[in-house]
Design a protein around this motif. Sequence first.
Motif: not given
Length: 132
Positions: A1-30
Amino acid sequence: MTTSDDGQTWTIADLADEYDLTHRTIRHYEELGLISPERRGTVRVFHRRDRTRLALILRGKRIGFPLEEIRTIIDMYDQTPGEAGQLTYLLDQIAARRDDLEQRRADIEQTLRDLREVEARCRSDLRALRHR
């Protein structure tokens, strides 16, 4: 994703890949309020806080805490007495979890002893029947 003034950001796909989770799991936590990504239209933008909370959620699950307990522990960081209170509470929860697991292990060991005893008796009885 992009870097903004307050630091790095990630997409749901980035986090899903990093933590080996489904998008659905991440949305559930949200949905449960465990993480709260920024919304830019239909795109979820995750900040360092969300990423850290996600790592803590997964660590808590790995050691056997239910999601509600994980929420309590994570949310304590932002409340009084803050990190010290969070750590004290977490230590209490770890001790309780350890006690529970130790008891389960003792129960399993006793069950295995019982099974060995019953098995030995069955084998002995079977031998006696065959020699009649």
